[in-house]
Design a protein around this motif. Structure first.
Motif, PDB file in Angstrom:
ATOM      1  N   THR A   9       0.803  -1.236   0.000  1.00 28.35           N
ATOM      2  CA  THR A   9       0.000   0.000   0.000  1.00 28.35           C
ATOM      3  C   THR A   9       0.830   1.276   0.000  1.00 28.35           C
ATOM      4  N   LEU A  40      -1.792  -1.582  -4.316  1.00 30.91           N
ATOM      5  CA  LEU A  40      -2.939  -0.717  -4.052  1.00 30.91           C
ATOM      6  C   LEU A  40      -2.440   0.650  -3.574  1.00 30.91           C
ATOM      7  N   HIS A  41      -3.228   1.692  -3.811  1.00 30.77           N
ATOM      8  CA  HIS A  41      -2.836   3.047  -3.410  1.00 30.77           C
ATOM      9  C   HIS A  41      -1.417   3.359  -3.936  1.00 30.77           C
ATOM     10  N   ASP A  42      -0.565   3.996  -3.088  1.00 35.34           N
ATOM     11  CA  ASP A  42       0.804   4.294  -3.526  1.00 35.34           C
ATOM     12  C   ASP A  42       1.618   3.021  -3.780  1.00 35.34           C
ATOM     13  N   HIS A  79      -4.486  -2.155  -8.816  1.00 31.38           N
ATOM     14  CA  HIS A  79      -5.811  -1.550  -8.683  1.00 31.38           C
ATOM     15  C   HIS A  79      -5.959  -0.425  -9.700  1.00 31.38           C
ATOM     16  N   ASN A  81      -8.032   2.177 -10.149  1.00 32.25           N
ATOM     17  CA  ASN A  81      -8.153   3.582  -9.732  1.00 32.25           C
ATOM     18  C   ASN A  81      -6.856   4.114  -9.131  1.00 32.25           C
ATOM     19  N   SER A  82      -6.105   3.248  -8.433  1.00 33.47           N
ATOM     20  CA  SER A  82      -4.827   3.677  -7.864  1.00 33.47           C
ATOM     21  C   SER A  82      -3.863   4.051  -8.980  1.00 33.47           C
ATOM     22  N   ARG A  86      -2.634   8.128 -10.202  1.00 34.40           N
ATOM     23  CA  ARG A  86      -1.211   8.485 -10.194  1.00 34.40           C
ATOM     24  C   ARG A  86      -0.640   8.590 -11.598  1.00 34.40           C
ATOM     25  N   ASN A 102     -12.713  -1.775  -8.493  1.00 31.56           N
ATOM     26  CA  ASN A 102     -13.050  -1.874  -7.057  1.00 31.56           C
ATOM     27  C   ASN A 102     -13.739  -3.197  -6.703  1.00 31.56           C
TER      28      ASN A 102
END
Lengths: 118, 133
Positions: A9, A40-42, A79, A81-82, A86, A102
């Motif tokens: 993450t 996921l995320h960063d 992911h 959207n992640s 970015r 998602n």
């Protein structure tokens, strides 16, 4: 055989979280279980190609993500959207990963026996 | 009523730079009170700082290490510090001290030192793993 999911993450090279998460994956791979990895995320930055970590003081461990197949770890996910948030596309990744929306992420997590978050 | 679960706990957040260890302790106390079993608590990454018995708190601050030691001894729960993550951060047990030729050790003796294989084993033999990061 159990299903283990490792979720990354945070981004690389400002800490050793990714490096130590990768260590956990490599040890898990020796247990002959069904391993999946989700960025996921960063965490998606862990697998961005063209990283020059020379000046960060942290060893360049991220290229090992590109060799996970050699350790029998083939289920790699990012992911959607992640990545989009970015400005990343799959062509900028050092791994061949399946892009999950998602709902797919929710399904992936609910299909696991164990989920480990780094 | 939830069926009795065997829960493997992973603490990867720092003892005092994050709430991870405190929240994990509250979770473990509630789980045991609810009749569940904590198979093991594995301290990884910055979470290994919980094993540092030299951490010195002000009187009105929460002593994570002390409270974890109390919890583990009153409930016979194994606390395991990851060997490589702990060494990287200078959390050294008495036996590691001799092995590595260091001048001092600081890990509380209630903590066992183990590798990621110990963690993966506990994970595979538990109903679930709960991570506090």
């Amino acid at each position: 055989m159990k299903r283990l999911l490792y979720i990354f993450t945070v981004g690389p090279y400002s800490n050793v979280i990714g490096q130590e998460g990768l260590d956990a994956v490599l040890v898990g791979a020796a247990f002959d279980q069904e391993l999946s990895i989700l960025f996921l995320h960063d965490g998606v930055f862990q697998v961005k190609d063209g990283q020059a970590s020379g000046s960060s003081g942290i060893k360049q461990y991220t290229k090992t993500f590109g060799a996970l197949e050699d350790f029998g770890v083939e289920k790699l996910f990012v992911h959607e959207n992640s990545m989009a948030a970015r400005g990343l596309t799959t062509s900028q990744l050092l791994i061949e990963a399946t892009v999950l929306d998602n709902d797919d992420v929710a399904k992936l997590i609910s299909n696991q026996d164990q989920v480990l978050v780094f | 009523m939830i069926d009795k679960q065997k829960i493997n706990v992973l603490v990867s957040g720092s003892s005092h730079d994050s709430q991870a260890a405190y929240t994990a302790l509250m979770f473990c106390q509630a789980a045991v009170a609810g009749g569940h079993e904590i198979s093991q608590v594995f301290f990884y990454q910055a979470g290994t700082s919980v094993g540092n018995s030299l951490a010195t708190l002000m009187g009105d601050e929460f002593d994570n290490t002390g409270h974890w030691v109390d919890f583990a001894s009153s409930n016979q729960v194994a606390l395991v510090c990851c060997v490589s993550a702990a060494e990287r951060r200078g959390i050294i047990s008495e036996s590691q001290k001799s092995e590595l030729g260091k001048e001092a050790h600081n890990m509380h003796p209630i903590f066992a030192v183990g590798g990621l294989g110990v963690f993966t084993d506990a994970s595979l033999s538990s109903d679930r793993t709960v991570t506090f990061k």
